[in-house]
Design an enzyme around this catalytic site. Structure first.
Site, short mmCIF file in Angstrom:
data_model
loop_
_atom_site.label_atom_id
_atom_site.label_comp_id
_atom_site.label_asym_id
_atom_site.label_seq_id
_atom_site.Cartn_x
_atom_site.Cartn_y
_atom_site.Cartn_z
N ASN A 1 -2.96 0.36 -12.94
CA ASN A 1 -2.74 0.59 -14.37
C ASN A 1 -1.36 0.09 -14.77
OD1 ASN A 1 -0.73 2.88 -14.36
ND2 ASN A 1 -2.40 3.94 -13.30
N THR B 1 0.81 -1.22 0.00
CA THR B 1 0.00 0.00 0.00
C THR B 1 0.84 1.27 0.00
OG1 THR B 1 -0.26 -0.20 2.41
CG2 THR B 1 -2.04 -1.05 1.02
N ARG B 2 2.15 1.13 0.04
CA ARG B 2 3.00 2.31 -0.17
C ARG B 2 2.99 2.73 -1.64
NH1 ARG B 2 7.02 -0.52 3.54
NH2 ARG B 2 6.53 0.31 5.59
N HIS B 3 2.58 1.81 -2.50
CA HIS B 3 2.45 2.12 -3.94
C HIS B 3 1.03 2.64 -4.17
CE1 HIS B 3 6.28 0.09 -4.92
NE2 HIS B 3 5.95 -0.68 -3.90
N ARG B 4 0.82 3.91 -3.87
CA ARG B 4 -0.54 4.44 -3.85
C ARG B 4 -1.00 4.98 -5.20
NH1 ARG B 4 1.94 5.80 0.82
NH2 ARG B 4 2.67 7.79 0.02
N ARG C 1 10.27 -3.76 -6.85
CA ARG C 1 10.01 -4.90 -5.97
C ARG C 1 10.45 -6.25 -6.53
NH1 ARG C 1 8.95 -3.04 -0.81
NH2 ARG C 1 7.52 -1.26 -0.90
#
Length: 262
Positions: A216, A116-119, A227
């Site tokens: 997306n 969730t850090r990749h917002r 990652r």
């Protein structure tokens, strides 16, 4: 961990049947040489540079891009060349129009915190530890948990009881004993009348969860670059990065080159 692609960008039936039947793209599409995602990407990219309307681009320019070999000497068609040019130039906002929705099951809360850090470009719907009860007697049967590979393959360490007798346990045995104890504490708290939303405070980062995630293409490429294995990512999220990549490539094979170049 289980990752399944639930949905991805596809051409509407109205557009495909109404605008594309009888065009070169229709033939390429039928022959599996062009995907819906490529048609959407071409429409978005060429809208920035073409005098044609977005709804006309695939019809009027499809033959030029999907019907000719790449003029840059690399693989694929002129469409592939265009996509490479866009990625290399950094104009990847045009790839945000391709989205993918995944069911992600059996991952740890530790992974969720990282994910969730990749917002930007990501949407999440996560199994709630407040509304889903994880007592041993609940429908869940208790909380599941993820055992890190390093613990599965870990060594041994001694432990002593009250009488000073030393016993040797493996890392996984220590870990699983802790999970059993935490389940016991959670169950006791619930029996004491503590609501699930507060009893969950004792659940560990290893507790498993499920989620639906939509992202997306641009965001997925950036996620993978950060990652993937070999970039210092924790093993579990590196595995997720590979699973997501493979799911995308399965339906949009032309994206493989962009994942592999990251």
């Amino acid at each position: 961990m289980n990752v399944k692609l639930l949905a991805h960008t596809q051409l509407s039936e109205d557009f495909y049947e109404g605008d594309l039947v009888g065009t070169d793209f229709h033939d390429y599409h039928i022959d599996n040489e062009a995907t819906d995602g490529q048609a959407v990407a071409l429409s978005a990219i060429r809208t920035c540079y073409s005098p044609n309307k977005p709804s006309e681009i695939v019809t009027l320019e499809g033959a030029k891009y999907f019907g000719k070999k790449a003029s840059d000497g690399e693989q694929g068609t002129e469409a592939d060349r265009l996509f490479r040019m866009i990625v290399r130039s950094g104009h990847t906002s045009t790839l945000e129009h391709l989205s993918f929705t995944f069911a992600i099951e059996g991952v740890s809360r530790a992974l969720l915190a990282q994910l969730t850090r990749h917002r930007v470009g990501f949407s999440f719907s996560v199994q709630s530890q407040r509304y889903v009860r994880f007592g041993s007697g609940d429908r869940s049967g208790g909380f599941d948990y993820v055992v890190p590979e390093s613990i599965k393959n870990g060594g041994t360490a001694p432990s002593n009881d009250d009488e000073g007798i030393y016993v040797t346990f493996t890392a996984q045995e220590y870990f699983e004993d802790a999970m059993t104890q935490l389940q016991y504490v959670y169950d006791r708290l619930r029996k004491a009348g503590i609501p699930a939303e507060d009893a969950r405070a004792v659940l560990p980062q290893a507790a498993a969860t499920n989620l639906v995630m939509t992202a997306n293409l641009r965001s997925l490429l950036e996620f993978y670059a950060k990652r993937k294995s070999g970039k210092g990512a924790q093993a579990e999220i590196a595995q997720l990065a590979e699973e997501l990549k493979n799911a995308v490539i399965a339906v949009e094979p032309w994206t493989r080159q962009f994942f592999e170049s990251k």
